[in-house]
Each structure stands twice: as C-alpha cells, then as structure tokens.
Scaffold this active site. Structure first.
Site, PDB file in Angstrom:
ATOM      1  N   ASP A   1     -22.587  25.121  30.465  1.00 39.00           N
ATOM      2  CA  ASP A   1     -22.803  24.883  31.807  1.00 39.00           C
ATOM      3  C   ASP A   1     -22.063  23.618  32.316  1.00 39.00           C
ATOM      4  O   ASP A   1     -21.878  23.646  33.528  1.00 39.00           O
ATOM      5  CB  ASP A   1     -24.434  24.679  32.105  1.00 39.00           C
ATOM      6  CG  ASP A   1     -25.136  25.935  31.621  1.00 39.00           C
ATOM      7  OD1 ASP A   1     -24.902  26.906  32.309  1.00 39.00           O
ATOM      8  OD2 ASP A   1     -26.191  25.703  30.745  1.00 39.00           O
TER       9      ASP A   1
ATOM     10  N   HIS B   1     -28.444  22.475  23.790  1.00 40.57           N
ATOM     11  CA  HIS B   1     -28.935  23.955  24.114  1.00 40.57           C
ATOM     12  C   HIS B   1     -30.198  24.266  23.497  1.00 40.57           C
ATOM     13  O   HIS B   1     -30.166  23.860  22.379  1.00 40.57           O
ATOM     14  CB  HIS B   1     -27.623  24.928  23.898  1.00 40.57           C
ATOM     15  CG  HIS B   1     -28.001  26.325  24.438  1.00 40.57           C
ATOM     16  ND1 HIS B   1     -28.719  27.161  23.923  1.00 40.57           N
ATOM     17  CD2 HIS B   1     -27.229  26.821  25.602  1.00 40.57           C
ATOM     18  CE1 HIS B   1     -28.661  28.535  24.708  1.00 40.57           C
ATOM     19  NE2 HIS B   1     -27.939  28.029  25.570  1.00 40.57           N
TER      20      HIS B   1
END
Length: 431
Positions: A366, A308
């Site tokens: 995600d 991320h």
C-alpha cells in the site's frame, strides 16, 4: 482436503471428544470441528476468524513468516516480473498457466466484453457529481444483474463462466466511468486495440478533444498494480464474497458485496490512508517527529503503509511495487513533489530505525502503490476503485471455486451471547 489418521482430543467436564485433523499441502494442520457442536454441545469462539479455516482452497497460499505469496504455486514476484495481469487472471481462474493459444483466446474474450450496456450509463447520472467512486461502483456492479440475465444462474457452469469474463472485462470500464463522472468529463469508451492496462489508463485520462498515447512504462506499472492485487487468500472482502455466494446470490451481487467490504480504510483504503498520512507529515523535516509518535504507545498515531497483519516479514509484493515506483518517478521526472519526497525519506528513516526493523514493520504494498497512483495523476479517491478492479479476478475465482464445491453450505457463524436471558414483557404504563 487431505485426510490423515491424526486426531486431536478435546477434554472438558470429564468427557473427551476426538476431533479429526487434516494436513494441507502447505501450512499448519487443521482441526476439523464441524461435528463439535452436535457431539459435544459446544462451539469455538474466534473473533475475526484469525484461527479458523472457513473453507479449503487451491488458489492462493500465504506464508506470513517467510513473506511468501503463491498463486496456484507460482511466487508473486515471478508472476509480476515475467507474466502480466490477464495471464495471471487465467491462472487464478483455471488453475494452470495458459498455452499461447489459450491465452490469446482468453484475452480476446475479455477484450470483446469491455463495453457495458449503454443504458447502464443512466445509473452514473443518478449519482451526485461529488459521490465517491466506490459508492458508484458498488451500485453499478450490483445493477449488472438487471442487465445480464443470461449469466445469473449460479447452478449453470456456462453462465458462471460468462459472468466471470464479464466482470473481469467490464470492471475497468466501470471504474474509469466512475472517475470521469466525478470530474465532469465525458465517458471514454474502451478500445479493442489496447491491452488491459492501457485501455484503463486511456479511459481515465483521454478526452475527445485530442489523441491520447499511453506510455508503455506507465501501462506496465499499472499492469503490475493489477497483478499484485489480484488475490490475497481469505481476506475480509474475499470472505464477504464467499459468504454472500453461500446463499446462492447472483455473481454480480456477490462481487458488489466484496467491493463494499473493500471500501473500509483497514482493507482496501489503506493506500489512500497512507498518502493522506504523508500529506499530514507535509515536510521531510517533520519525519523525526512522526517517527517518535509512532513509537509512543500512548499516542494513537501509527505509520500507515508499514507492516501487515499477515506478513511478519517483508511483503513480497512491496519489493516489486518499489521497483515500479522508481521507474514511474524516474519516467515522469518527479523529484520536487513534497508528498513523494516525504515518502522516500520516511521509507529510508523507518528502514534505518531498529524499532521498525525488529518489529518487522517494513513498507508494504500500500505504501508504494499510493505513490505510483498519485504520480500517474489519480486522486486518492480512485485508489480503492483501482484495488477493486484488480481484485475482481480473485473474488471471481474464489466464488467459482466455492460454487463448484459439493461440500458448500450457507455461512452461519455462531455467537457468544452476552445479552439478557428470558424476561416477560412489561406494559408501558407499568415501566
């Protein structure tokens, strides 16, 4: 903003300029450069605004190094475990957890506003059946300002409140109708006897021919997805909403702008891109090949759903999402789905590989959310619309905070100009 007596000194061309510094309640100190151009005749260069604070906020704080996400000071894992989405909405909007009476009133107000104006259905019918649901949502949400004139005056606190409730309440209905339209099924209207997540699932999967019972485990997983995506500080779509609102645009236009920004594959489309990658891998026996490709600096391939930009540790949302994924897959008895099998084995392979663990490339939110949504029966085209309806409360909270800030100014970023300087026009016959 907390003021301190600390200053930073900028020196160039033999001149020095004192810049005030501010200390936040959490995070690094901030150098205030608002008067830099006026006093020194220069401005800073920061593509992507990765080192620039464009606002001060009290809503959400992220510590990427620690893997920490706080909403009004409350850790996301506690909220996901002990709270639910509408309570988190209240917290983001008003700054404190509600009392039982306040929560009941808030839930009632949201529930009573879930229906959309009947004439708005005509907007859906103007789109092609194969239109992406995000395209539909951008158009329909932007069109809300044509139907709800009594909540577009951003200078009226009561109208801002009404608009906030309407957006949070109606977004699941709009997203579900966008889905139903693309698959050719009749719209299913919201019901006031369903909770927020169950209502959304029912509007997506019920049909008039038979009753639809929402499984509470699926509703809880859906609620967690909403909660974990509710706000994420000053990301691209939130910054877009703030920039649009700085001009005084109505709230529906501002949120439509946020939806448009979220549509990008580098932002809200990441979970869709992740699932498409899993399908490309296709089989567990191809995982080693793709692991090696991800390590190859000369190969453009990268593992979607890992790592991320902000979190340099484990994404705190991912831990909760993984738990939900296990619960949903167990409930639905999904063991032989090839895509989900690839996902499970890819996760294990990456976590066992020092290359990924040393670089802090852990599975992120995600990665797991896409698995859950596919198991529930959603096509990948609906992943980002679900993200959009989840994030609506964050956008609205940030919008309300900005509008109420007396220091608000219209956004006007500077540029490092690299084009031609002054030159005279040449008539076409002389070129």
């Amino acid at each position: 903003m907390s003021d301190t007596n600390k200053t930073a000194t900028l020196t160039f061309d033999g001149k020095s300029f004192e810049l005030p510094m501010h200390s936040p309640t959490a995070g690094p100190d901030v150098i205030d450069i608002r008067k830099l151009y006026g006093e020194a005749g220069v401005f800073t260069y920061d593509p992507g605004f990765t080192s620039t604070a464009a606002c001060d906020s009290t809503i959400t704080y992220i510590d990427g190094g620690k893997g920490e996400l706080l909403h009004r000071g409350y850790p996301i894992d506690q909220l996901a475990e002990k709270s639910h989405y509408l309570e988190v909405c209240y917290l983001l909007l008003y700054g404190e957890l509600p009392s039982a009476e306040q929560l009941e009133d808030f839930e009632t107000r949201v529930t009573r506003h879930t229906m959309i104006h009947e004439q708005m259905i005509n907007f859906f019918r103007g789109f092609r059946r194969d239109a992406h649901p995000m395209a539909v949502m951008v158009g329909v949400v932007g069109a809300m300002s044509a139907f709800y004139h009594d909540s577009t005056d951003v200078n009226d606190p009561w109208q801002r409140e009404v608009a906030s409730i309407r957006l949070i309440a109606k977004m699941p209905t709009i997203a579900a109708m966008a889905y139903k339209y693309t698959i050719g099924q009749p719209f299913v209207y919201p019901r006031n006897d369903c909770d927020y997540a169950s209502n959304f699932l029912r509007m997506c999967f019920a049909v008039p021919a038979e009753d639809y019972e929402v499984n509470p485990i699926l509703a809880r997983a859906m609620d967690r997805i909403f909660t974990l995506h509710a706000d994420h500080e000053q990301n691209a779509s939130t910054s877009t909403v703030r920039l649009a609102s700085s001009s005084g645009a109505n709230p529906f236009a501002c949120i439509a702008a946020g939806i448009a920004c979220l549509w990008g594959p580098a932002h809200g489309g990441a979970n869709q891109a992740c699932l498409e990658m899993l399908r490309e891998i296709g089989s567990p026996n191809r995982i080693p090949e793709y692991i090696e490709r991800a390590k190859d600096k000369n190969d453009p391939f990268r593992l979607m759903g890992f790592g991320h930009r902000v979190y340099k540790n484990f994404d705190p949302r991912a831990k909760v999402m993984k738990q939900s994924a296990d619960e949903v897959l167990d409930l639905l008895g999904i063991e032989n789905n090839p895509t989900l099998q690839v996902a499970k084995e890819l996760e294990a392979a990456a976590l066992a590989d020092p290359y990924f663990t040393e670089k802090k490339l852990f599975p992120n939110v995600d990665f797991y959310s896409g698995i859950i949504l596919e198991a529930m029966g959603f096509p990948t085209s609906m992943f980002t619309p679900i993200f959009a309806l989840s994030r609506t409360v964050g956008w609205v909270s940030q919008w309300k905070e900005m509008i109420a800030d007396p220091a608000m100014k219209i956004g006007r970023p500077r540029q490092l100009y690299q084009g031609e300087t002054m030159r005279d026009y040449v008539d076409i016959e002389n070129r």
